[in-house]
Design an enzyme around this catalytic site. Structure first.
Site, PDB file in Angstrom:
ATOM      1  N   TYR A 143       0.818  -1.217   0.000  1.00 18.63           N
ATOM      2  CA  TYR A 143       0.000   0.000   0.000  1.00 18.63           C
ATOM      3  C   TYR A 143       0.851   1.267   0.000  1.00 18.63           C
ATOM      4  O   TYR A 143       0.391   2.321  -0.427  1.00 18.63           O
ATOM      5  CB  TYR A 143      -0.892   0.043   1.248  1.00 18.63           C
ATOM      6  CG  TYR A 143      -2.243  -0.617   1.099  1.00 18.63           C
ATOM      7  CD1 TYR A 143      -2.349  -1.964   0.783  1.00 18.63           C
ATOM      8  CD2 TYR A 143      -3.412   0.109   1.306  1.00 18.63           C
ATOM      9  CE1 TYR A 143      -3.587  -2.567   0.666  1.00 18.63           C
ATOM     10  CE2 TYR A 143      -4.651  -0.487   1.195  1.00 18.63           C
ATOM     11  CZ  TYR A 143      -4.736  -1.823   0.876  1.00 18.63           C
ATOM     12  OH  TYR A 143      -5.964  -2.412   0.762  1.00 18.63           O
TER      13      TYR A 143
ATOM     14  N   LYS B 228       2.755 -15.345   2.677  1.00 18.78           N
ATOM     15  CA  LYS B 228       2.936 -16.116   1.435  1.00 18.78           C
ATOM     16  C   LYS B 228       4.423 -16.437   1.333  1.00 18.78           C
ATOM     17  O   LYS B 228       5.120 -16.040   0.392  1.00 18.78           O
ATOM     18  CB  LYS B 228       2.412 -15.293   0.242  1.00 18.78           C
ATOM     19  CG  LYS B 228       2.412 -16.019  -1.090  1.00 18.78           C
ATOM     20  CD  LYS B 228       1.335 -17.083  -1.232  1.00 18.78           C
ATOM     21  CE  LYS B 228       1.463 -17.815  -2.560  1.00 18.78           C
ATOM     22  NZ  LYS B 228       0.543 -18.976  -2.671  1.00 18.78           N
TER      23      LYS B 228
ATOM     24  N   ASP C 212      -3.311 -18.241   0.743  1.00 16.88           N
ATOM     25  CA  ASP C 212      -4.294 -18.893  -0.137  1.00 16.88           C
ATOM     26  C   ASP C 212      -5.073 -19.968   0.601  1.00 16.88           C
ATOM     27  O   ASP C 212      -6.305 -20.008   0.551  1.00 16.88           O
ATOM     28  CB  ASP C 212      -3.627 -19.423  -1.431  1.00 16.88           C
ATOM     29  CG  ASP C 212      -2.380 -20.267  -1.192  1.00 16.88           C
ATOM     30  OD1 ASP C 212      -1.901 -20.327  -0.036  1.00 16.88           O
ATOM     31  OD2 ASP C 212      -1.877 -20.863  -2.166  1.00 16.88           O
TER      32      ASP C 212
ATOM     33  N   ASP D  70      -6.589  -6.790   4.263  1.00 11.87           N
ATOM     34  CA  ASP D  70      -7.709  -6.121   3.577  1.00 11.87           C
ATOM     35  C   ASP D  70      -8.614  -7.164   2.941  1.00 11.87           C
ATOM     36  O   ASP D  70      -9.840  -7.135   3.094  1.00 11.87           O
ATOM     37  CB  ASP D  70      -7.138  -5.166   2.512  1.00 11.87           C
ATOM     38  CG  ASP D  70      -8.232  -4.454   1.744  1.00 11.87           C
ATOM     39  OD1 ASP D  70      -9.178  -3.962   2.389  1.00 11.87           O
ATOM     40  OD2 ASP D  70      -8.149  -4.387   0.506  1.00 11.87           O
TER      41      ASP D  70
ATOM     42  N   ASP E  71     -12.684  -8.699   4.270  1.00  8.02           N
ATOM     43  CA  ASP E  71     -13.926  -8.678   3.478  1.00  8.02           C
ATOM     44  C   ASP E  71     -14.483 -10.101   3.416  1.00  8.02           C
ATOM     45  O   ASP E  71     -15.692 -10.313   3.503  1.00  8.02           O
ATOM     46  CB  ASP E  71     -13.672  -8.174   2.044  1.00  8.02           C
ATOM     47  CG  ASP E  71     -13.876  -6.663   1.911  1.00  8.02           C
ATOM     48  OD1 ASP E  71     -13.597  -5.936   2.886  1.00  8.02           O
ATOM     49  OD2 ASP E  71     -14.311  -6.211   0.829  1.00  8.02           O
TER      50      ASP E  71
END
Ligand code: IPM
Ligand code: MN
Length: 371
Positions: free
Chosen positions: A141, A186, A219, A243, A247
């Site tokens: 970001y 990851k 994942d 983020d 959601d």
């Protein structure tokens, strides 16, 4: 208590849900004998229209001087031209960064009455209670960006210090909960993730022997969050993964409109992971966006913002009884089937104002019993 609270309504449904939360804060002040001075300032698209900047200097100055900030949402099609040089979202990122709010707490606890709105099977949802701690001021970001006619790049960087402080905060919070932290990365692909995993392991091992830590790749975490959400307590992860995963987590609760968040920086933190002193500055906002498709119609779900106001009272003002009063009032309103359109299935949806009014009524009556 007297507290100065800056309100940043922003764009889209932001002003509608922020107004609901402001009413709730005033009701709390009334019932518990506090004085909250609430001052509105511009951010996002509204600020671009008025001043040309997504975060005007006077907004940032007001936020710095306040005890806490309540925010609605930013963004919208009016300012989303791909070639625009200023965007509403830059205002939000800039204020998070300027106030040093590196830990974004996003709790999810599906409410039994709202579970019908979730696409996940009810037996998987019973007893789910998780807290995502999203790193908020680093990673992709905030990295350098480039763009040419032929290519583009976004740089993802993390320092040891940035990882240490957010993992520490997550471990402290886990201590006041079930003592389990899942660190998401990851690490099979990204170097920043390999650093993240090393640092998270070390902090947990050296500083939190009472906490259990596990590592998950993002994942498979995305899958486990839906297939076995009860298995998680505190989840700590970098900015963009957090983020996306939050959601996703909102679908456990039934609607994006239900989830609050607290963005915190340094502050004196008690053993329960709560910021225990006043002036531990934070921004409190729902996790949803500005929802331009329903803006201005008075049908947005205000509960996520109202619950964010509860987090504001708990984390920035140290008013836990008052925070619990709001949370109970929202629980009771949901129990009574007071659902906005995102939650209602059968034509019984109420407006933003009616949902807020249901919370206000309950605050007034419960406070009479408790305090
Ligand atoms: C959020 C939002 C913001 C983010 C946007 C509006 C910049 O999606 O708070 O989750 O990506 O952090
Ligand atoms: Mn988001």
């Amino acid at each position: 208590m007297h507290a100065d609270i800056v309100v940043l309504p922003g764009d889209g449904i932001g002003p509608e849900v922020a107004a609901a939360a402001v009413d709730v804060l005033q009701a709390i002040a009334q019932r518990f004998g506090h004085r909250f001075s609430l001052h509105e300032h511009l951010i996002g698209g509204a600020a671009i229209d008025a001043t040309g900047k997504p975060l005007p200097d006077e907004t940032l100055a007001a936020a710095r001087n306040a005890d806490a900030v309540l925010l609605g949402a930013v963004g919208g099609p009016k300012w989303s031209d791909p070639n625009a040089s200023v965007r509403p979202e830059q205002g939000l990122l800039a204020i998070r960064k300027a106030l040093g709010l590196y830990a974004n707490l996003r709790p999810t606890r599906p409410h039994p009455a709202a579970m019908g709105a979730s696409p996940i099977k009810p037996h998987l949802l019973a007893g789910v209670d998780l807290l995502v701690v999203r790193e908020l001021t680093g990673g992709i970001y905030f990295g350098e960006r480039t763009r040419t006619a032929e290519s583009a790049s976004d740089l993802c960087t993390y320092t040891v210090t940035e990882i240490e402080r957010v993992v520490r905060r997550a471990c402290l919070l886990a201590r006041g909960r079930r003592g389990h932290v899942t660190s998401v990365d990851k690490a099979n692909v990204l170097e920043t993730s390999r650093l993240w995993r090393d640092v998270a392991s070390r902090i947990a091992r050296d500083e939190f022997p009472d906490i259990t830590i596990e590592h998950q790749l993002v994942d498979s975490m995305a899958m486990h969050l839906l297939s076995k959400p009860r298995a998680f307590d505190v989840i700590v992860t970098e900015n963009m993964f957090g983020d996306i995963l939050t959601d996703e987590a909102s679908m456990l609760a039934g609607s994006l409109g239900l989830l609050p968040s607290a963005s915190l920086g340094e502050g004196s933190v008690g053993a329960d992971g709560l910021v225990s002193t006043r002036r531990a500055k934070g921004i409190f906002e729902p996790i949803h966006g500005s929802a331009p498709d329903i803006a201005g119609r008075g049908i947005a779900n205000p509960y996520g913002t109202i619950l964010s106001a509860a987090l504001l009272l708990r984390y920035s003002l140290g008013l836990s009884q008052e925070a619990a009063c709001i949370e109970q009032a929202v629980d009771d309103a949901l129990d009574a089937g007071v659902f906005t359109a995102d939650l209602a299935s059968d034509g019984t949806a109420v407006s933003t104002r009616d949902a807020a009014a249901a919370v206000l009524t309950r605050i007034e009556s419960t406070a009479q019993v408790n305090g």
